[in-house]
Every structure is written in C-alpha cells, then in structure tokens.
Design an enzyme around this catalytic site. Structure first.
Site, short mmCIF file in Angstrom:
data_model
loop_
_atom_site.label_atom_id
_atom_site.label_comp_id
_atom_site.label_asym_id
_atom_site.label_seq_id
_atom_site.Cartn_x
_atom_site.Cartn_y
_atom_site.Cartn_z
N ASP A 192 36.24 65.02 85.56
CA ASP A 192 36.91 63.58 85.68
C ASP A 192 36.09 62.58 84.94
O ASP A 192 34.99 62.51 85.04
CB ASP A 192 37.43 62.98 87.17
CG ASP A 192 37.95 61.89 87.02
OD1 ASP A 192 39.06 61.65 86.57
OD2 ASP A 192 37.55 60.74 87.75
N GLU B 175 37.91 65.53 81.10
CA GLU B 175 39.13 64.45 81.06
C GLU B 175 38.43 63.40 80.16
O GLU B 175 37.87 62.45 80.82
CB GLU B 175 39.58 64.03 82.35
CG GLU B 175 40.67 63.06 82.27
CD GLU B 175 40.57 61.80 82.88
OE1 GLU B 175 41.50 60.84 82.87
OE2 GLU B 175 39.48 61.42 83.42
#
Length: 639
Positions: free
Chosen positions: A311, A362
C-alpha cells in the site's frame, strides 16, 4: 523469583541474530524477537535502544513492575526469561523512556492481541501447522505467472457478509462461505485488505499497531492458515494488503517507543504523516528494515500467502507526497532515497526466497520501472496497479454519453503506456467510498442503461491488456457505496437485474479464463493490436488481443455510447469466417438480444490496414467480441 533466576545466557545464535538485526539484515527477526517459548518458560526480547529501563508486566506477575529486563551490551535490545507466563496471558513492556517518562507498550513482535478496546499483547507461540496445500505450492513454482490468468476479488474481511444481528463472520465461517463463492464466480485470487492488528475500523486496517498479529476482531493465526489452505485446495490464491510505509500513532503502539524517534524518522517533516494521521517508518534505519522485511516474510511463509499488495508506495518514494511541510534530500530533490533503497532491498530479498510470489505496488505516480528488476534500476515489484487507467476510465463512464466523444483520449491514452509496466487494472475499494458512489451508481442513465454501462465497462476492462481486480459488491451491481461497518447489500439480489448482473460477472470471469488471448501475452506489444482508436465521433474502439498461437486471437469492438452502430466495417487479419462469442447485449448476459449475429464472412477490401474485412452490428453501449471460426493463411505452429 528473582531477576537473576529469570535471566538466561546468550547463545551464539542469539548474538548473531541481534547483530544482524542491527545491521538491517535479519530477515527472520520474529524468530528471536518478541515472546518465544522454550522448554522451561518464555523468552521476552524487545528493541528499545534509548530506554533507561524496561520491565515486563502482565497477568503472570499481577502487572507488578518488578521484573526488570536485562540490556544486552550495546545492541539496544532488552531481554528476560520467565517460567511463569502461560499461553493466553496478557502482557506489555513498561518502558522508562529517555526523559524518564513511563509508557506501557505492546510487543512489536506479538502474534496476538486482546480484543479491542483492550490492547495488551498475548503470550503465544507460532502454530505448528501441517500444511496440506502441496499441490498448489508446487504448481505456483512450476507455472509462469505472467502468462496465466490473474483475476482478483478484493475483500474487506468484516464487511463482506455479516450475521443478521450485525456481528462479524469469523474466519472459519468465511472459509465456509467465501471460498465456495469465489470459486463459483470464477475469480483466481482473493485479496484481503489488511489483516494485522489495528484499533480503528474506519482505517480499514491500513493504520496498524500490531504488524505480526492477525487482528483479534477477525480471528486467530490458525484460522487464517486454515483459510488459506482451503483456498489453495480449491485452486484459489490469497493475497493480502500490507502497509510498510506508516503505522498507527496511538501511545501504546510503536510511536516513539523508547521516548525517541525509534521506528519513525527523526525529522518531524518525514515522521509525521499528516494526510492519514499516522507516523512514517524510518525506512533508512537498519533495525526498521529488519523489522519490516521480516514482517513481509512472516506473512508469506507462516500463512502461505501468494503475494502482498504493498500500500501507498508513493508515500515511501516521495518526500513531498504528504500534505504539509517537507524536507528535501541532500541533492535538493523530493526523492526519498531511503525509501527507494528499502523497496529495492525488500523485493530483492523476497524474490530470492520466493521467486513465485506476487509483489504488487499501489503506486499512483509516473515513477519509472516500478515492475522492472532491481538490477535494471527498477523497484523490483512484479505488478503495479494501473491507477491512471482506473481514474481515466471511471471519469469517462461517469460522463453524459453525449460528451464522451470530446474526451475519447481518456479511453485511448492507456494504450500508449500499458506495456511500460506489468499492470493490474483495478476497480478497488477506494473508488466506491467517500461520496464517489458505487460502480453501479456511477453509470449514466436509467436503471437499464446503468447496468448496460456496467456490463460495458467490466467487459472493456477484461479485454484490455493487464491483469484484473474487482472490489466486492461490484459483481452484482450494489447501488449503495461500500460501508465498512455493514455487510454487503446481498438483498439486492432479490432484484432480477442485480441477479442477472451477478450471472454476467460469473460468465465474464469464465470467458476470461477460457480465452488465452486475454492473458497469455498481457505485458508485451505483441499481445495487442489497435485497429481503430480514432473514431471519436462515434466513440467506438476496435482492437485485437492475441495469444501465443497465431489462431488464438479475439477481435474486440467497443461502443461507448447508447447509440446502435449498424454496418460497421472491421478489418481482420485473415480471410474466412468469424463468430460472435461475447455480446454484452445478449439476453443471457442481462441485455435484450435473443440471438447472436451469426457467422460473419470476410470480404476482400482494405479496412484498418487489413486486406480483409467483416461487417458487424454494434448494439448501443456494448462490447462485442469476435473470434475466428474458419480462417485461411495462418500457420498452425506456435508464435
């Protein structure tokens, strides 16, 4: 029992482990740090380099602050052996910080925590799991991942489904419901949003306190291991979102653990994450690197996870990614050199051990070579979420169809860069919250046209080069935004249009897996050929997807407006006959067409740079896919 009786002498392995930890190269640090059982008690080991004193407190000593831990020379590590703790006891470390302040902290390496709102660490050891997923793990090593189907179902564990009284499903209950559902729907993988311990539901798990513990709200380590094993036995992979960039700043957690910047940067501009209200890990600190890389390997190895979706990579790459003040690097730029080095080291270590792992970034900027190997100057991931494609595509489909011709580049631009990285095309959780509307609600028009738009956007995504990800609820066209505190609106399926869309998604997933042209050459120019990307006026896009064999190809015809296009001429690579194999307006997929177009025969005329052409009809707001039925002049050998 005196402190002396609870001490134990360092073994050679312990000394080596501490040395490697401080060098930033102990990638199995969880095997010696934290709470570890031996034959006659538990060993407690914690890194707190600037603490004046550290005490072990817990149920086993009635939380009395008498058991002072021994500091191991200049390692910054404190340790204690105690025969009194038993499995299930709660404990913390009492840290006398550098300025004399006393703080009660969790164990950064604890495997289990109390159920919230309580927050103590819990005594336990690693499970002794006898895994039964050998066939899956062997195939994972044997099969080439880039030219295989990858279609991910993204799940938030506590809000996929809930009991009638609003209580969460346990991991064991999810195993019985979620795995059969995913198998029936035809997805290849489940991706869970973060599963580690976190105090705030509204963070969705992205603000962790206990990086080595399965969140107590979800269940136990054993339950998660059993879930992954069962998924693998059904040929379903499991991926988890992992957050190595920042952590929760609650006082009992990692924040200023010994009273000084320990896990976080010393520069407040780098330490404070103003956007998310968290603290950023000091990715240049050796001990933090040992902690985080060990953590990645912990989840991959102890739970047989098939990959990690990392993330907020941009937050680790840029010094000015956050809102608020920032400090340039020594060259005066905004590149976080320590973050880049950490990411490269992390991926290098993980792929050295597990070359068959999926490491997904991401990353929302144009940082180059995200999915290129480290030795080529890349970050070393093997996949990147294509956030640009996602944002452009959603913006396009939310427009009034009459205006789309003026913004057609939102659809066509992705083909200019789609082979620069190994991309995943996500419609993720972030796009269906905070007033952005659900996927179904984003679509323009009345209810029928909204579902027609959904069928079109999902079919376009499936035909576009790149692997796939869909967030839960979109598969049946849930109208409401995702609400983390509630289960999905499964009662929507009482409506025939939602039920039909669920069936559509299942058939689309199967269509994807059945056609090698859609995944076999996903990341190279050779796998896609544009026929016509310049017809802004009619807002149509034609392209070919190709597999490795010359006969494995599909012709994709997209009509992005609710206007039927008749007598469309399409250039094709070979003389012969073509048949319609997908049409989002078939009644069997939720549309109104009751039969396909029939056999389409070529004529000898130059269209789209091809010698042969066919004539087809494009329904309003649709995707039509053709494949060769009988063609001439193509070699039978592999391409």
């Amino acid at each position: 029992m005196s402190n002396d009786e609870k001490k134990w002498s360092d073994s050679k392995d312990d000394v080596t482990s501490y040395y490697l930890f401080n060098q930033g190269t102990n990638y199995d640090s969880y095997m010696t740090m934290g709470c570890k059982k031996d034959d006659d008690g538990y060993n407690f080991t914690v890194w707190a380099p600037n603490a004046k004193e550290v005490y072990l407190v817990g149920d086993f000593n009635k939380w009395a602050e008498l058991d002072r831990m021994e500091k191991v020379e200049q390692t910054g590590i404190f340790k204690l052996k105690d025969s009194r703790p038993k499995k299930g006891d709660c404990y913390k470390y009492k840290i006398v910080q550098e300025d004399g302040t006393v703080a009660y902290k969790i164990d950064p390496y604890a495997y289990e925590f109390e159920v919230r709102p309580n927050d103590a660490s819990i005594v336990r050891d690693l499970p002794d799991k006898k895994w039964k997923d050998g066939l899956w793990m062997a195939n994972r090593k044997r099969l080439e991942r880039y030219n295989r189907p990858l279609n991910i179902y993204e799940v938030h564990m506590s809000s996929w489904k809930q009991h009638d009284d609003g209580t969460w499903f346990t991991i064991g209950e999810l195993k019985e419901d979620l795995i059969p559902y995913v198998k029936k729907m035809g997805y290849t993988h489940i991706e869970f949003m973060p599963l580690m311990e976190h105090p705030l539901d509204a963070s969705w798990g992205y603000q962790a306190t206990g990086f080595y513990g399965v969140s107590s709200k979800y269940g136990t380590m054993e339950e998660l291991q059993d879930f992954v094993e069962s998924a693998h036995q059904e040929n379903i992979g499991v991926i988890m979102d992992w957050v190595p960039g920042h952590f929760n700043r609650n006082d009992y957690g990692l924040a200023y653990y010994d009273g000084t910047p320990q896990f976080e940067y010393s520069d407040p501009n780098q330490a404070n994450n103003n956007r998310w209200g968290t603290l950023n890990f000091d990715l240049g600190k050796n001990q933090v690197r040992s902690y985080l890389i060990s953590n990645a390997l912990f989840w991959l190895e102890q739970f047989h996870l098939d990959g990690l979706r990392v993330d907020a990579v941009s937050n680790m790459l840029y010094l000015d990614y956050d809102i608020g003040p920032w400090t340039p690097n020594d060259e005066g730029t905004n590149v976080n050199k320590a973050g880049v080095e950490f990411i490269q080291l992390m991926n290098k270590v993980i792929f050295e051990r597990h070359p068959d792992t999926l490491m997904m970034a991401e990353e929302s900027t144009a940082w180059p070579k995200v999915t290129h190997p480290v030795h080529e100057g890349g970050l070393g991931f093997n996949y990147k979420w294509n956030m640009g494609w996602m944002n452009d595509t959603l913006r396009f489909f939310e427009m009034d169809p009459l205006l789309r011709k003026n913004h057609f580049n939102l659809i066509t631009f992705s083909f200019m860069y789609t082979f620069n990285e190994n991309y995943i095309l996500p419609f993720s959780h972030d796009e269906v919250v905070h007033g952005k509307k659900s996927m179904m609600h984003k679509m323009h028009g009345d209810r029928y046209n909204q579902f027609a738009g959904l069928r079109t956007i999902e079919s376009y995504r499936m035909m576009h080069p790149g692997k796939k990800l869909q967030f839960m609820g979109a598969e049946f066209g849930q109208f409401l935004e995702w609400r983390f505190q509630e289960g999905l609106a499964w009662d929507n399926l009482d409506d025939s249009m939602n039920a039909n869309h669920l069936a559509f998604t299942r058939k689309l997933n199967e269509f994807y897996k059945q056609h090698r042209a859609l995944w076999e050459v996903d990341h190279q120019f050779e796998g896609t050929e544009i026929l016509d990307a310049d017809n802004e006026e009619e807002t149509t896009l034609f392209f070919i997807r190709k597999g490795k064999k010359p006969r494995d190809f599909l012709i994709v015809l997209c009509n992005f407006v609710p206007v039927e296009r008749k007598n469309i001429k399409v250039g094709v690579p070979y003389k012969g006959q073509y048949e319609e194999v997908w049409n989002t307006e078939w009644s069997s997929l939720g549309g109104t067409w009751t039969k396909p177009q029939g056999i389409l025969k070529t004529t000898e005329e130059v269209v789209h740079g091809k010698t042969y052409a066919i004539e087809a009809l494009l329904p309003a707001l649709s995707v039509v896919v053709l494949r060769p039925k009988r063609i001439y002049g193509v070699a039978n050998k592999k391409g």
